[in-house]
Design an enzyme around this catalytic site. Structure first.
Site: not given
Ligand SMILES: *[C@@H]1O[C@H](CO)[C@@H](O)[C@H](O)[C@H]1NC(C)=O
Ligand SMILES: *[C@@H]1O[C@H](CO)[C@@H](O)[C@H](O)[C@H]1NC(C)=O
Ligand SMILES: *[C@@H]1O[C@H](CO)[C@@H](O)[C@H](O)[C@H]1NC(C)=O
Ligand SMILES: *[C@@H]1O[C@H](CO)[C@@H](O)[C@H](O)[C@H]1NC(C)=O
Ligand SMILES: *[C@@H]1O[C@H](CO)[C@@H](O)[C@H](O)[C@H]1NC(C)=O
Ligand SMILES: *[C@@H]1O[C@H](CO)[C@@H](O)[C@H](O)[C@H]1NC(C)=O
Ligand SMILES: *[C@@H]1O[C@H](CO)[C@@H](O)[C@H](O)[C@H]1NC(C)=O
Ligand SMILES: *[C@@H]1O[C@H](CO)[C@@H](O)[C@H](O)[C@H]1NC(C)=O
Ligand SMILES: *[C@@H]1O[C@H](CO)[C@@H](O)[C@H](O)[C@H]1NC(C)=O
Length: 766
Positions: A448, A560
């Protein structure tokens, strides 16, 4: 036998003594003064106490001297090799010549870069700089771009890179091309900045797509090198057949200390050790040089290094021949004394020697002389006092006006990396209002991200990772340490971390403008990304990835790369983020077997099947990002019919059918120039090749994108027509006709037309 050898020794000693009396020593006592044919004067030296400090150490290898540097040759296929920088000569005036190799890039007939791709990264130690005034960047080749920069890949620190692009013309054998390096076949440009750490490379055939200009593929290689002004003269022979083993002399500046004023305060560190020496601040940059005073020569950096020049023996005096004799003074100069019966200064210039006259006049003369001397002396002392007061005042202002700050900055860039802050939990809890849900910026598979406000009001992004396996923590810490050292304008900066919690918290700079993904696909986001902006984002992202792949201690594969990991700051500068999945590839390996990680739609199919992670996996993902920027479509969309759900496949098949324009994003199609879209699409499709080895490297991608941008800039900057290239174009243009690709075009009214046509003919390939 023993007698013989004693005699021999005696003879040798005698010879040495005679030699010592004649030659002025250049190095410290008992230190070798030569390496091969090159004299190594102090402050340089071949062993440690023989040099001023370790920066001035010269390595002598097989009678060839080498400068202490960090140097890497970067090969296309990832192997880095150390190369040595050979010293050609050293001058005590503050310069030395080194020889540097040629960077090369070649494409094969399928327009794929071959393995013969060499670029160089050179880090000179502190007092050394590549001189900007005296060196040039030269590029040879057809449509070849060359670059020199303070490590191009790490654009954070300082300067804009120096570029040059050489073009091609089909009238190869026209004599007028020969010997002029002016933009066609060859280009050269001054180096913009004085660099201590630099990178030079080239990209051959930067407009390489589906071209009718196949002819130039007979010249598949491009070359880029640095050379001292005048050390290279272009000839067409070099364009046709260049020996890449050539090396060229390059000028490197050096100096000692900081300023004369500073240095003279402390005798033990003052480098001008010799009695008859003077200190001169270096013309540019920090540091000073020592010089022997006039009438002396030798090595001012050694005590007793400056020795009197006997002008009388060397005939370098101007005493009037036949009427005066020359008297050398050990204090430097010499005097002329008129022969008996003559009087005067004795010099050719001044009063010469005239026949002696009345003594009274002489007395009168000598009295006026001493009065003049007295007045002069007083004036001199007065001025000297005034000057030292002025100096103190200057120094005061220097400190007042941030001079010290500047010095610190310089030290910082020459020394260690910025330290990253270790935060404590309390600070971060306060910053995020105890990790309040209202502060959540985003949530993903890996953790998060919270928005935080530090006590100094800095806004940061704090990432709380989700690490399931305790073994991962060690790797994680390694990566944090590595990431801390990354300092690139287009990589989100890691400000620090907090290791007091179970999983580390990472503190990043806050990038306010959201992700590229949002702006491309989310209608509610108001930012409209223009084609220019998209190209800029592509260039910046490619540069950052290229940096990660090659500029740091060990290559980092991001793993990524996707538009939702490219953030935009307040200037809409792209910042690559999220290194949660990144891997460091050890220097001795080119691939790594790992658990397949990444995002569907962006994932390299080769990696997916083989689990072999290489830098080329990022290249594939970047290809998808390019396709996304071009088409405005999502990487994976279930709105598209079955075979086209994957953007890479959709893009490929449209390209193959020549229907690229049908899938280009409607929001940019009117604004973009079709040739440019084509160029970028071709780069994307290279990146998306199924076989990793056929894909270009990130650096090549970055340079090609830059090349496209340069050509566009040329098109728009046509008002400014001062470039050499334009000049030759103009010179080569008789009245109103001009030949581009063999077609005579009439009625071109201005040079801007010519430039315009030239660039569009280059980009269109037609
Ligand atoms: C030194 O210079 C001489 C003459 O210029 C040359 O023949 C010789 O090869 C040089 N030696 C080295 C080690 O460079
Ligand atoms: C890289 O290419 C060079 C030159 O073609 C070759 O000598 C070298 O073996 C290659 N290295 C790897 C790791 O493929
Ligand atoms: C290049 O040309 C200049 C001027 O004609 C000449 O002075 C110089 O020596 C040449 N340099 C080389 C390496 O031939
Ligand atoms: C290229 O240059 C190197 C070094 O200067 C030399 O040894 C070699 O023979 C040259 N090759 C050709 C083909 O001229
Ligand atoms: C050596 O001396 C030079 C000149 O004073 C200085 O710039 C440099 O930092 C020194 N290098 C080392 C390793 O101390
Ligand atoms: C003078 O320089 C020496 C050597 O660099 C240093 O050890 C010393 O502390 C300096 N003295 C002063 C007064 O700065
Ligand atoms: C005469 O003196 C001037 C200035 O002092 C100097 O520039 C010039 O070279 C001198 N001429 C001769 C012949 O020495
Ligand atoms: C490439 O060339 C082929 C044959 O010349 C042509 O049909 C095709 O449209 C070209 N593709 C692009 C993208 O220019
Ligand atoms: C050679 O080039 C010049 C200028 O570019 C041009 O005027 C001339 O016609 C050319 N000559 C040939 C034989 O192509």
């Amino acid at each position: 036998m023993s007698v013989n050898s004693n005699q021999l020794l005696l003879v040798v000693l005698l010879i040495a003594a005679v030699a010592a009396a004649k030659t002025i020593p250049m190095s410290k006592p008992n230190c070798p003064s030569k390496c091969g044919n090159v004299t190594i004067p102090f402050p340089f030296g071949l062993t440690n106490p023989c040099s001023l400090n370790t920066s001035f150490l010269i390595t002598c290898d097989k009678s060839l001297p080498f400068l202490k540097t960090t140097t890497e040759m970067r090969l296309f296929n990832t192997t880095d090799e150390k190369v040595q920088v050979q010293v050609l000569d050293i001058s005590l005036d503050g310069q030395l010549h080194v020889s540097l190799p040629v960077a090369t890039s070649c494409v094969d007939n399928k327009n794929v870069e071959s393995d013969n791709d060499y670029s160089f990264f050179i880090r000179l130690y502190t007092p050394f700089h590549l001189s900007s005034k005296q060196n040039k960047l030269t590029v040879l080749g057809a449509y070849t771009a060359g670059i020199v920069a303070d490590d191009y890949l790490r654009s954070q620190t300082t300067y804009a890179p120096t570029y040059c692009v050489s073009f091609y013309s089909s009238d190869l054998y026209n004599k007028t091309h020969d010997e002029s390096c002016s933009g066609t076949f060859c280009c050269e440009t001054p180096i913009q900045h004085r660099l201590s750490e630099f990178y030079y490379a080239c990209a051959a055939n930067i407009f390489d797509y589906n071209s009718t200009r196949r002819e130039f593929l007979s010249y598949p290689c491009g070359y880029t090198f640095l050379a001292k002004e005048g050390a290279y003269n272009f000839s067409m022979r070099d364009f046709i057949n260049f020996n890449r083993s050539n090396t060229f002399p390059v000028v490197v500046d050096w100096a000692v200390g900081n300023t004369c004023l500073d240095a003279q305060k402390n005798a033990s560190s003052y480098a001008c050790k010799s009695k008859h020496s003077e200190c001169h601040n270096a013309e540019v940059g920090p540091g000073y040089h020592c010089k022997c005073s006039t009438g002396f020569r030798g090595n001012p950096y050694l005590s007793d290094g400056c020795q009197d020049v006997d002008e009388c023996v060397e005939e370098s005096h101007d005493c009037l021949k036949g009427r005066s004799t020359c008297i050398n003074s050990p204090e430097g100069s010499y005097s002329c004394s008129c022969l008996k019966g003559y009087e005067g200064g004795g010099k050719n210039n001044g009063s010469g020697c005239v026949i002696r006259s009345n003594r009274k006049i002489i007395i009168a003369l000598s009295v006026t002389g001493s009065i003049l001397a007295l007045v002069g002396g007083t004036l001199y002392v007065y001025c000297a006092l005034k000057k030292s007061k002025l100096n103190r005042l200057k120094e005061h202002f220097f400190q007042l006006n941030g001079g010290l700050l500047l010095q610190q900055q310089l030290n910082r860039y020459s020394g260690s990396n910025e330290l990253t802050k270790i935060f404590n939990v309390k600070e971060l809890k306060e910053a995020t209002n105890n990790f309040n849900e209202e502060m959540v910026l985003g949530e993903g598979g890996e953790g998060t991200v919270y928005k935080g406000i530090l006590p100094d009001n800095r806004i940061v992004a704090i990432k709380k990772s989700r690490i399931s396996n305790p073994n991962q923590i060690e790797h994680f810490i390694n990566e944090v340490i590595l990431l801390c050292q990354i300092n690139h304008r287009n990589v989100v900066k890691l400000l620090g971390c907090c290791l007091e919690t179970e999983v580390p918290l990472l503190v990043y700079e806050f990038v306010p403008n959201g992700t590229v993904y949002e702006h491309l696909h989310d209608q509610s986001k108001s930012l409209r990304l223009t084609w220019k902006r998209r190209l800029q984002i592509a260039i910046e992202t490619a540069g950052a990835l290229a940096y990660l792949h090659s500029a740091t201690h060990a290559p980092i594969v991001h793993r990524d790369v996707k538009t939702s990991n490219i953030l935009l700051d307040h200037n809409l500068t792209a910042k690559v983020s999220d290194f949660g999945a990144s891997k460091i590839i050890p220097l001795d390996r080119t691939q790594l077997t790992t658990l397949v990680l990444g995002t569907l739609g962006y994932l390299d199919p080769e990696y997916f099947h083989s689990s072999q992670l290489t830098k080329k996996s990022d290249v594939y993902s970047f290809g998808v990002v390019l396709a996304e920027l071009l088409t405005g479509e999502k990487a994976l969309s279930f709105e598209r019919p079955e075979p086209h759900r994957n953007l890479a496949i959709h893009f490929h098949s449209s390209m193959n059918e020549g229907q690229l324009l049908d899938i280009v994003d409607g929001r940019i199609i009117n604004e973009a120039n079709v040739e440019q879209l084509m160029d970028v699409a071709n780069i994307a499709s290279h990146c998306l090749r199924l076989k990793g080895e056929e894909r270009p490297t990130m650096r090549e991608v970055a340079m090609k994108l830059e090349g496209i941008n340069i050509v566009e800039k040329r098109q728009w900057e046509k008002v400014n027509l001062s470039s050499e290239e334009t000049e030759t174009l103009l010179k080569a243009t008789p009245s109103s006709s001009f030949s581009v690709d063999g077609v005579n075009r009439r009625s071109m009214h201005s040079s801007s037309d010519i430039l315009n046509r030239l660039s569009s003919s280059l980009t269109s390939g037609r």
